[in-house]
Design an enzyme around this catalytic site. Structure first.
Site, PDB file in Angstrom:
ATOM      1  N   GLY A  74       0.821  -1.207   0.000  1.00 49.99           N
ATOM      2  CA  GLY A  74       0.000   0.000   0.000  1.00 49.99           C
ATOM      3  C   GLY A  74       0.859   1.263   0.000  1.00 49.99           C
ATOM      4  N   THR A  75       1.931   1.221   0.766  1.00 47.07           N
ATOM      5  CA  THR A  75       2.837   2.368   0.848  1.00 47.07           C
ATOM      6  C   THR A  75       3.429   2.692  -0.527  1.00 47.07           C
ATOM      7  OG1 THR A  75       3.395   1.785   3.119  1.00 47.07           O
ATOM      8  CG2 THR A  75       4.969   3.200   1.947  1.00 47.07           C
ATOM      9  N   ASN A 157      -7.161   5.199   9.046  1.00 54.28           N
ATOM     10  CA  ASN A 157      -6.622   4.082   9.813  1.00 54.28           C
ATOM     11  C   ASN A 157      -6.604   4.360  11.316  1.00 54.28           C
ATOM     12  OD1 ASN A 157      -4.552   5.891   8.520  1.00 54.28           O
ATOM     13  ND2 ASN A 157      -3.281   4.974  10.111  1.00 54.28           N
ATOM     14  N   GLN A 185      -7.371   1.057   3.998  1.00 55.32           N
ATOM     15  CA  GLN A 185      -8.314   0.565   5.012  1.00 55.32           C
ATOM     16  C   GLN A 185      -9.703   0.343   4.405  1.00 55.32           C
ATOM     17  OE1 GLN A 185      -7.859  -0.333   8.235  1.00 55.32           O
ATOM     18  NE2 GLN A 185      -5.687   0.203   8.209  1.00 55.32           N
ATOM     19  N   HIS A 207      -2.599  -6.997   2.675  1.00 53.41           N
ATOM     20  CA  HIS A 207      -2.587  -7.582   4.030  1.00 53.41           C
ATOM     21  C   HIS A 207      -3.624  -6.949   4.964  1.00 53.41           C
ATOM     22  CE1 HIS A 207      -0.301  -4.617   6.614  1.00 53.41           C
ATOM     23  NE2 HIS A 207       0.079  -4.178   5.424  1.00 53.41           N
ATOM     24  N   THR A 243      10.525  -7.946 -11.429  1.00 53.01           N
ATOM     25  CA  THR A 243       9.781  -9.177 -11.683  1.00 53.01           C
ATOM     26  C   THR A 243       8.573  -9.263 -10.750  1.00 53.01           C
ATOM     27  OG1 THR A 243      11.823 -10.250 -12.368  1.00 53.01           O
ATOM     28  CG2 THR A 243       9.982 -11.706 -11.760  1.00 53.01           C
ATOM     29  N   CYS A 331       3.759   4.111  17.675  1.00 54.72           N
ATOM     30  CA  CYS A 331       4.065   4.508  19.060  1.00 54.72           C
ATOM     31  C   CYS A 331       5.441   5.148  19.118  1.00 54.72           C
ATOM     32  CB  CYS A 331       4.090   3.289  19.971  1.00 54.72           C
ATOM     33  SG  CYS A 331       2.552   2.391  19.983  1.00 54.72           S
TER      34      CYS A 331
HETATM   35  C1  LIG Z   1      -1.622   0.011   6.230  1.00 52.28           C
HETATM   36  C2  LIG Z   1      -1.870   1.282   5.522  1.00 52.28           C
HETATM   37  C3  LIG Z   1      -0.979   1.755   4.545  1.00 52.28           C
HETATM   38  C4  LIG Z   1       0.292   1.043   4.216  1.00 52.28           C
HETATM   39  O1  LIG Z   1       0.076  -0.176   3.572  1.00 52.28           O
HETATM   40  P1  LIG Z   1       1.242  -1.265   3.531  1.00 52.28           P
HETATM   41  O2  LIG Z   1       0.749  -2.312   2.593  1.00 52.28           O
HETATM   42  O3  LIG Z   1       1.395  -1.757   4.940  1.00 52.28           O
HETATM   43  O4  LIG Z   1       2.459  -0.579   3.047  1.00 52.28           O
HETATM   44  C5  LIG Z   1      -1.277   2.926   3.904  1.00 52.28           C
HETATM   45  N1  LIG Z   1      -2.397   3.616   4.182  1.00 52.28           N
HETATM   46  C6  LIG Z   1      -3.283   3.196   5.110  1.00 52.28           C
HETATM   47  C7  LIG Z   1      -4.519   3.978   5.355  1.00 52.28           C
HETATM   48  C8  LIG Z   1      -3.049   2.010   5.813  1.00 52.28           C
HETATM   49  O5  LIG Z   1      -3.904   1.597   6.736  1.00 52.28           O
END
Ligand SMILES: *Cc1c(COP(=O)(O)O)cnc(C)c1O
Length: 385
Positions: A74-75, A157, A185, A207, A243, A331
């Protein structure tokens, strides 16, 4: 589960891989291990799996296959959206401003900061109200011809609030500016229609919805140009070299199938459990506030602040009592500072340092929540400074 006595209340941090997902992934580690870029049969097999996955994800979002780009998480999707579009727009139009909200995930916030500090963009914020909802009128005023991209989080989140994405999308479209939303999310819980909601780019990460860690996707509407962040081979139409992670991409698509099948049933169940939890916490503990919107929030998400409480200590005590929760933000030990999100919704430090996020999922039961509500008041007392 690792430990059946422990109760997991941190589904917004990550979720376990679903059985169907794991099963779908397994053949692609050893049996069908080919590189999707290879010409031979092994390659074709792997490429077939990638394109089938792409089609399933495109279908889920009501978009075309060619509008889905696979990423590493996601990042990375957030990075590609912001950097990719900002750099391309500056090159072609000279636009140099990035507009975000003060309640973005760090994947957006720190990327926008880097675009400012390293790449010479300007970064500006559109305000949110006490629930963390973006002010769309202010957004309309802040967009101008120099705005390269607007990025606003879909479902928060940290505080669970769901933004008025359709109005934000319309506003961006009316002002002719590219709109990205971080739906990492939200995708797990909400029926998202990117066309109807005027979304140009949208990030997801597997995930958070019972898929594997380390794989994500970015929807990018056709005709929006991007400069790749990961340069290399011609994978993903040259927008993301490297890849393909075949088993993980297959797993993400299977996880999408699972949530699109189960989402509406699960949502109703989560909302009922969530509201039972919120009511139990608020009515049993003094000096408590719910953070985020009371109803317009992610179905599985409850978040609180307790005045004068050490939030980190609270998490440690809860863990010892057998409950895995979160503060909602990364944290910080040592000299703790309140999170940017809780600052932005106007909480003072003595409230904001005592935050608690409880997020529910597939294996959550009412009994677990009852147990939690029973032990929480005393635990909060122990964590009071
Ligand atoms: C978890 C999260 C991310 C990051 O996703 P990853 O797959 O862990 O890199 C980005 N934005 C939000 C809102 C998230 O909850």
């Amino acid at each position: 589960m690792v430990n059946n006595k422990k109760i997991y209340f941190d589904y917004a941090a990550t979720t376990p891989v679903h059985d169907d997902v794991l099963r779908a992934m397994m053949p692609y580690f050893q049996q069908d291990f080919g590189n999707p870029s290879s010409i031979h049969a092994w390659g074709q097999e792997a490429e077939g799996a990638i394109e089938k996955s792409r089609s399933q994800i495109a279908h889920f979002l009501h978009v075309e296959e060619s509008e889905i780009i696979f990423t590493g998480c996601g990042t990375e999707s957030d990075n590609l959206a912001l950097k990719g579009v900002a750099l391309a727009r500056r090159k072609t139009t000279g636009a140099y401003k990035i507009l975000i909200s003060p309640v973005e995930h760090h994947a957006v916030f720190h990327t926008a900061q880097q675009l400012r500090d390293v790449f010479g963009f300007e970064m500006d914020f559109v305000s949110v109200n006490k629930y963390g909802l973006v002010d769309v009128d202010e957004l309309a005023k802040k967009i101008d011809s120099k705005t390269a991209i607007v990025s606003i989080i879909y479902g928060n989140n940290e505080i669970g609030t769901i933004n008025p994405i359709k109005q934000i999308g319309e506003c961006c479209r009316d002002h002719n500016v590219v709109f990205h939303t971080d739906a990492v999310q939200a995708a797990a819980h909400l029926a998202i229609d990117v066309v109807d909601e005027n979304i140009d780019l949208l990030s997801i990460g597997a995930h958070k919805f019972y898929g594997p860690k380390g794989v994500g996707a970015l929807y990018c509407r056709k005709n929006i140009s991007m400069i790749p962040v990961i340069t290399g081979g011609k994978q993903e139409r040259g927008l993301r070299g490297g890849t393909h992670n075949v088993p993980y991409i297959v797993g993400m698509a299977e996880a999408i199938n699972f949530i699109s099948r189960e989402r509406s049933n699960n949502s109703d169940r989560y909302i009922e459990l969530r509201d039972f939890l919120i009511e139990g916490v608020i009515s049993n503990i003094k000096k408590t506030r719910l953070t985020g919107h009371p109803t317009n929030r992610l179905p599985n998400h409850a978040s609180f602040v307790f005045q004068g409480v050490d939030g980190n200590l609270l998490l440690i005590l809860l863990d010892q009592a057998g409950f895995a929760c979160s503060s909602g933000s990364a944290c910080k030990t040592g000299n703790p500072e309140p999170s940017e999100v809780l600052n932005a919704i106007g909480l003072s430090k003595d409230w904001a340092l005592g935050s608690l996020r409880v997020t529910l999922g597939l294996f959550t039961t009412r009994e677990q929540i009852e147990q939690f509500i029973k032990i929480l008041p005393n635990t909060v007392l122990q964590a009071t400074k």
